[in-house]
Design a protein around this motif. Structure first.
Motif, mmCIF file in Angstrom:
data_model
loop_
_atom_site.group_PDB
_atom_site.id
_atom_site.type_symbol
_atom_site.label_atom_id
_atom_site.label_comp_id
_atom_site.label_asym_id
_atom_site.label_seq_id
_atom_site.Cartn_x
_atom_site.Cartn_y
_atom_site.Cartn_z
ATOM 1 N N SER A 38 79.058 10.381 51.475
ATOM 2 C CA SER A 38 79.694 9.318 50.694
ATOM 3 C C SER A 38 78.739 8.857 49.610
ATOM 4 O O SER A 38 77.546 8.669 49.866
ATOM 5 C CB SER A 38 80.033 8.118 51.576
ATOM 6 O OG SER A 38 80.794 8.517 52.678
ATOM 7 N N LEU A 46 74.228 4.435 46.244
ATOM 8 C CA LEU A 46 74.275 4.811 47.667
ATOM 9 C C LEU A 46 74.478 6.311 47.843
ATOM 10 O O LEU A 46 75.327 6.934 47.204
ATOM 11 C CB LEU A 46 75.423 4.088 48.385
ATOM 12 C CG LEU A 46 75.656 4.514 49.856
ATOM 13 C CD1 LEU A 46 74.555 3.987 50.761
ATOM 14 C CD2 LEU A 46 77.019 4.053 50.352
ATOM 15 N N GLN A 48 74.982 8.553 51.247
ATOM 16 C CA GLN A 48 75.120 8.417 52.698
ATOM 17 C C GLN A 48 75.626 9.696 53.310
ATOM 18 O O GLN A 48 76.508 10.360 52.766
ATOM 19 C CB GLN A 48 76.079 7.278 53.013
ATOM 20 C CG GLN A 48 76.205 6.997 54.497
ATOM 21 C CD GLN A 48 77.142 5.842 54.753
ATOM 22 O OE1 GLN A 48 76.808 4.697 54.511
ATOM 23 N NE2 GLN A 48 78.343 6.161 55.196
ATOM 24 N N GLN A 50 76.783 11.401 57.110
ATOM 25 C CA GLN A 50 77.099 11.200 58.528
ATOM 26 C C GLN A 50 77.267 12.576 59.158
ATOM 27 O O GLN A 50 78.055 13.384 58.663
ATOM 28 C CB GLN A 50 78.402 10.404 58.643
ATOM 29 C CG GLN A 50 79.001 10.352 60.040
ATOM 30 C CD GLN A 50 78.312 9.312 60.924
ATOM 31 O OE1 GLN A 50 78.254 8.142 60.558
ATOM 32 N NE2 GLN A 50 77.769 9.744 62.066
ATOM 33 N N LYS A 115 69.974 1.560 65.423
ATOM 34 C CA LYS A 115 69.870 1.487 63.970
ATOM 35 C C LYS A 115 68.494 0.983 63.570
ATOM 36 O O LYS A 115 67.953 0.076 64.205
ATOM 37 C CB LYS A 115 70.948 0.547 63.425
ATOM 38 C CG LYS A 115 70.895 0.423 61.916
ATOM 39 C CD LYS A 115 72.067 -0.331 61.334
ATOM 40 C CE LYS A 115 71.892 -0.357 59.811
ATOM 41 N NZ LYS A 115 73.018 -0.866 59.093
ATOM 42 N N SER A 117 65.836 0.357 59.868
ATOM 43 C CA SER A 117 65.682 0.401 58.414
ATOM 44 C C SER A 117 64.240 0.733 58.074
ATOM 45 O O SER A 117 63.321 0.433 58.837
ATOM 46 C CB SER A 117 66.045 -0.953 57.804
ATOM 47 O OG SER A 117 67.337 -1.313 58.200
ATOM 48 N N GLN A 144 73.683 8.925 61.104
ATOM 49 C CA GLN A 144 74.079 8.506 59.767
ATOM 50 C C GLN A 144 72.834 8.032 59.028
ATOM 51 O O GLN A 144 72.084 7.205 59.539
ATOM 52 C CB GLN A 144 75.080 7.359 59.836
ATOM 53 C CG GLN A 144 75.555 6.949 58.446
ATOM 54 C CD GLN A 144 76.397 5.689 58.465
ATOM 55 O OE1 GLN A 144 75.874 4.581 58.587
ATOM 56 N NE2 GLN A 144 77.693 5.864 58.364
ATOM 57 N N ILE A 145 72.612 8.574 57.855
ATOM 58 C CA ILE A 145 71.463 8.149 57.050
ATOM 59 C C ILE A 145 71.974 7.640 55.708
ATOM 60 O O ILE A 145 72.765 8.315 55.044
ATOM 61 C CB ILE A 145 70.453 9.303 56.855
ATOM 62 C CG1 ILE A 145 69.946 9.783 58.229
ATOM 63 C CG2 ILE A 145 69.285 8.857 55.965
ATOM 64 C CD1 ILE A 145 68.842 10.821 58.187
ATOM 65 N N SER A 146 71.564 6.414 55.354
ATOM 66 C CA SER A 146 71.929 5.864 54.047
ATOM 67 C C SER A 146 70.672 5.646 53.230
ATOM 68 O O SER A 146 69.677 5.135 53.740
ATOM 69 C CB SER A 146 72.614 4.506 54.172
ATOM 70 O OG SER A 146 73.550 4.518 55.190
ATOM 71 N N GLU A 148 69.845 3.653 49.810
ATOM 72 C CA GLU A 148 70.414 2.765 48.794
ATOM 73 C C GLU A 148 69.418 2.536 47.667
ATOM 74 O O GLU A 148 68.205 2.530 47.879
ATOM 75 C CB GLU A 148 70.779 1.419 49.429
ATOM 76 C CG GLU A 148 72.089 1.458 50.200
ATOM 77 C CD GLU A 148 72.447 0.095 50.756
ATOM 78 O OE1 GLU A 148 73.219 -0.624 50.088
ATOM 79 O OE2 GLU A 148 71.933 -0.241 51.835
#
Ligand code: ADP
Ligand code: MG
Length: 334
Positions: A38, A46, A48, A50, A115, A117, A144-146, A148
């Protein structure tokens, strides 16, 4: 030290598509059969991903963004797991130096997901001054890795990348290549807020199905399969190539060496020359090639995100590839 790390990271990650390539390879290494991407603002706002792979154990979450942290073997005898590019445990660390990274992950044997950060290679404490432990949360098996605000702390790089559309196209190109190369893995890529993904492949689709989905029927209907092994180097060639009458304006080459997407201007040039005897003027080939060779024969001084690759016996290997293509075109056009 943070500045030095940031500069090093900027040399590995030039643009969102470079970061995404590393994240996709990690998901594939984790045995994923579903990889969903995404994107906001060409990946600058962003990026992202998954996956449904084996996940990261909670005990490893604290160190996963530290430099040279890798769970992957690196011995000269273990060819299947050894890095082709002498590059290990730097990707997540690099991304965490130039973006705000969050990881949510669940292994099969864990009751819940966790989770965490990250910033500058380290896990961020949940509360200011609090313990830096990952927080339990709900989630499916996988990771899942985001990332930003890519390059939020590298203003020159950020300025150079202001065209989100161009960056998104590069991201799509990376997803497309890996989707074609990984039969049995479902890939999607979408812009956040859009209901319809721009790519969507399924686990049951064949390579040719995926080529048709991504490059269209005109390409898919003209393909010749290629499969040859040369024990001397050793070298294994697999792929799909367009037939002589394929009629487009741009040479498309999808090249994988040991399952990593790479560029090789030398291979490009040689293949284009093979086709010139077959193709009408101003038309170009479409070529998907997967090469497997001994990782020790691939230049380890090249960073994967620089993509341009060199290998031992380069001239001979290229001649061999060209011969295989020439034979196939010749057989198809007698
Ligand atoms: P490398 O892939 O070279 O080991 P990376 O920095 O790309 O280094 O990743 C560091 C480590 O984080 C990996 O070795 C792996 O253990 C873990 N990891 C990263 N992404 C994933 C993922 N999607 N699923 C499971 N583990 C992952
Ligand atoms: Mg990696």
């Amino acid at each position: 030290e943070a500045v030095v790390n940031r500069i090093a990271a900027g040399e590995i990650i030039h643009r969102p598509a470079n970061a995404l390539k590393e994240l996709i390879e990690n998901s594939l290494d984790a045995g994923s059969t579903s990889i969903q991407v995404s994107i906001k603002d060409g990946g600058l706002k962003l990026l992202q991903i998954q996956d449904n792979g084996h996940g990261i154990r909670v005990g490893d979450l604290a160190i996963v963004c530290e430099r040279f942290t890798t769970s992957k073997l690196r011995t000269f005898d273990d060819l299947s797991t050894m890095s082709t590019y002498g590059f290990r445990g730097e990707a997540l660390a690099s991304v965490s130096h130039i973006a705000h990274v969050a990881i949510t992950t669940k292994t099969k044997d864990s009751n819940c997901a966790y989770k965490a950060s990250y910033s500058d290679g380290a896990i961020i404490p949940a509360k200011p001054g609090g313990a830096a432990e990952p927080k339990p949360c709900a989630g499916n098996n996988g990771t899942q890795i985001s990332a930003e605000d890519l390059f939020y702390n590298v203003p020159t790089r950020r300025k150079a990348l202001k065209n989100a559309t161009e960056e998104y196209n590069r991201i799509l190109d990376v997803v497309n290549r890996y989707a074609i190369h990984n039969e049995g893995v479902s890939f999607t890529c979408r812009k956040v807020g859009s209901n319809t993904p721009d790519v969507h492949t399924t686990t049951s689709a064949t390579v040719v199905d995926n080529i048709r989905h991504i490059y269209g029927t005109a390409v898919a209907n003209e393909l010749l399969s290629l499969e040859k092994s040369y024990p001397v180097y050793p070298l294994k060639i697999k792929g799909w190539i367009s037939n002589a009458n394929y009629n487009v304006k741009k040479f498309v080459m999808l090249l994988f060496i040991n399952h990593r997407s790479v560029e090789s201007p030398a291979i490009r040039k040689a293949i284009e020359a093979v086709y010139t005897t077959y193709l009408p003027k101003n038309t170009h080939p479409w070529v998907y090639l997967s090469l497997e060779m001994d990782p020790r024969n691939v230049d380890v001084n090249v960073h994967p995100t620089k993509r341009e690759v060199h290998f031992m016996n380069e001239e001979e290997v290229i001649a061999t590839i060209c011969e295989a293509i020439q034979d196939r075109l010749g057989d198809a056009n007698v």
